[in-house]
Design a protein around this motif. Structure first.
Motif, mmCIF file in Angstrom:
data_model
loop_
_atom_site.group_PDB
_atom_site.id
_atom_site.type_symbol
_atom_site.label_atom_id
_atom_site.label_comp_id
_atom_site.label_asym_id
_atom_site.label_seq_id
_atom_site.Cartn_x
_atom_site.Cartn_y
_atom_site.Cartn_z
ATOM 1 N N GLN A 55 8.301 -91.016 29.016
ATOM 2 C CA GLN A 55 8.410 -90.848 27.483
ATOM 3 C C GLN A 55 7.102 -90.236 26.972
ATOM 4 O OE1 GLN A 55 9.675 -94.595 25.536
ATOM 5 N NE2 GLN A 55 11.302 -93.488 24.619
ATOM 6 N N GLU A 57 14.849 -93.736 26.028
ATOM 7 C CA GLU A 57 14.966 -94.774 25.355
ATOM 8 C C GLU A 57 15.714 -95.838 25.581
ATOM 9 O OE1 GLU A 57 12.121 -95.666 23.439
ATOM 10 O OE2 GLU A 57 13.055 -97.664 22.970
ATOM 11 N N SER A 58 17.095 -95.036 25.884
ATOM 12 C CA SER A 58 18.345 -96.202 25.970
ATOM 13 C C SER A 58 18.211 -96.750 27.372
ATOM 14 C CB SER A 58 19.655 -95.393 25.652
ATOM 15 O OG SER A 58 19.548 -94.272 26.317
ATOM 16 N N ALA A 66 23.310 -90.417 25.106
ATOM 17 C CA ALA A 66 22.354 -90.026 24.513
ATOM 18 C C ALA A 66 21.584 -88.698 25.290
ATOM 19 C CB ALA A 66 21.220 -91.177 25.070
ATOM 20 N N GLN A 105 14.360 -87.686 25.008
ATOM 21 C CA GLN A 105 13.584 -89.148 24.633
ATOM 22 C C GLN A 105 14.814 -90.050 24.476
ATOM 23 O OE1 GLN A 105 10.788 -90.114 25.181
ATOM 24 N NE2 GLN A 105 9.797 -88.588 24.091
ATOM 25 N N ASN A 106 15.750 -89.935 23.925
ATOM 26 C CA ASN A 106 16.875 -90.872 23.434
ATOM 27 C C ASN A 106 17.624 -91.137 24.843
ATOM 28 O OD1 ASN A 106 16.630 -90.531 20.735
ATOM 29 N ND2 ASN A 106 18.341 -89.177 20.650
ATOM 30 N N ILE A 143 14.634 -84.327 21.995
ATOM 31 C CA ILE A 143 15.247 -85.320 21.178
ATOM 32 C C ILE A 143 16.279 -86.029 22.158
ATOM 33 C CG2 ILE A 143 16.499 -86.581 19.523
ATOM 34 C CD1 ILE A 143 15.177 -84.151 17.848
ATOM 35 N N ASN A 144 17.274 -85.361 23.009
ATOM 36 C CA ASN A 144 18.303 -85.777 23.893
ATOM 37 C C ASN A 144 17.478 -86.544 24.963
ATOM 38 O OD1 ASN A 144 20.303 -85.121 22.115
ATOM 39 N ND2 ASN A 144 20.771 -83.357 23.592
#
Lengths: 56, 192
Positions: B45, B128-129, A21, B124-125, B121-122
């Protein structure tokens, strides 16, 4: 008596996804790194005299 | 790209493996959050979201991150009190508060983004993960760093592992480690 800690295989698998990710889907680098860690872990727990070289 | 940032990127790539890079991202996030490793990953986040959307409002952040209002109020107050974000009343509607990241938070988020292809975005991902790995309701950056450090070390004693994580009392570190064991993320064995 020494307590040693290590990451479970399940957590390593999940961390692979986390790195993918971060890098926008390029998770294969982590595979290389984890292979290195697995090799290093084996070396530390066996009597192997040589420290493994990180694969490139 | 300036010669300095090119050199920095080259150094980062040469001096750390992917697991260590995740640890470095966490270090920059801690620095962006006032050097508080006890910060929940969810707070990071929120900060990343505000950085990605300058002049955004609290309602917009809540909608994007699906965070309830009470949590959001608490976290925004924390970020404001620690100098991570600035708040400004809207010019059209004074009741609407706009937010931007500032100071050391902005600088350290920029350093974290270096490891994420400069993509919010990366990043944030990634967060999140990482949050999804944990069973606990409010995983902290300290928990994440312990996990990543353990993955990097392969097999380590508790002092070795704590030495690679953030400074804290032994009780705090042990509590975090035991929580990771309970969640099936770390395992311990005993050697004579």
């Amino acid at each position: 008596m020494v307590h040693r800690v290590r990451t479970t295989d399940d957590a390593l698998e999940k961390l692979r996804g986390v790195y993918a990710a971060l890098s926008g889907g390029h998770g294969s680098d982590l595979d290389v790194s984890m292979e290195f860690n697995t090799a290093r872990r084996k070396a530390l727990t066996s009597s192997a005299p040589d420290f493994p070289v990180a694969p490139r | 790209m300036s010669p300095n940032s090119g050199l920095k990127n080259a150094h980062s790539a040469a001096s750390s493996n992917p697991i260590q890079r995740m640890g470095l991202v966490l270090d920059h996030l801690v620095a962006a959050l006032g050097d508080d490793p006890s910060s929940p990953l969810r707070r990071a986040q929120i900060l990343v979201d505000i950085d990605a959307h300058p002049d955004t409002t609290q309602t917009e952040v809540m909608e994007r991150l699906k965070i309830n209002k009470s949590t959001m109020n608490r976290e925004i107050d924390w970020l404001y009190d620690h100098g991570c974000v600035m708040r400004q009343s809207g010019q059209i509607d004074g009741r609407v508060i706009h937010m931007v990241t500032c100071g050391y938070s902005k600088k350290n988020l920029s350093l974290a983004l270096d490891y994420a292809d400069h993509s919010h975005i990366n990043l944030q991902n990634f967060l999140e993960s990482l949050i999804n790995i944990f069973d606990s309701s409010k995983p902290t950056i300290r928990d994440a760093k312990l996990l990543v450090s353990a993955a990097d070390l392969g097999k380590a004693t508790r002092p070795e592992l704590f030495g690679r994580s953030y400074q804290a009392s032994l009780t705090t570190n042990v509590r975090s480690l035991e929580s990771l064991v309970e969640q099936g993320l770390l395992e311990t064995d005993t050697e004579n």
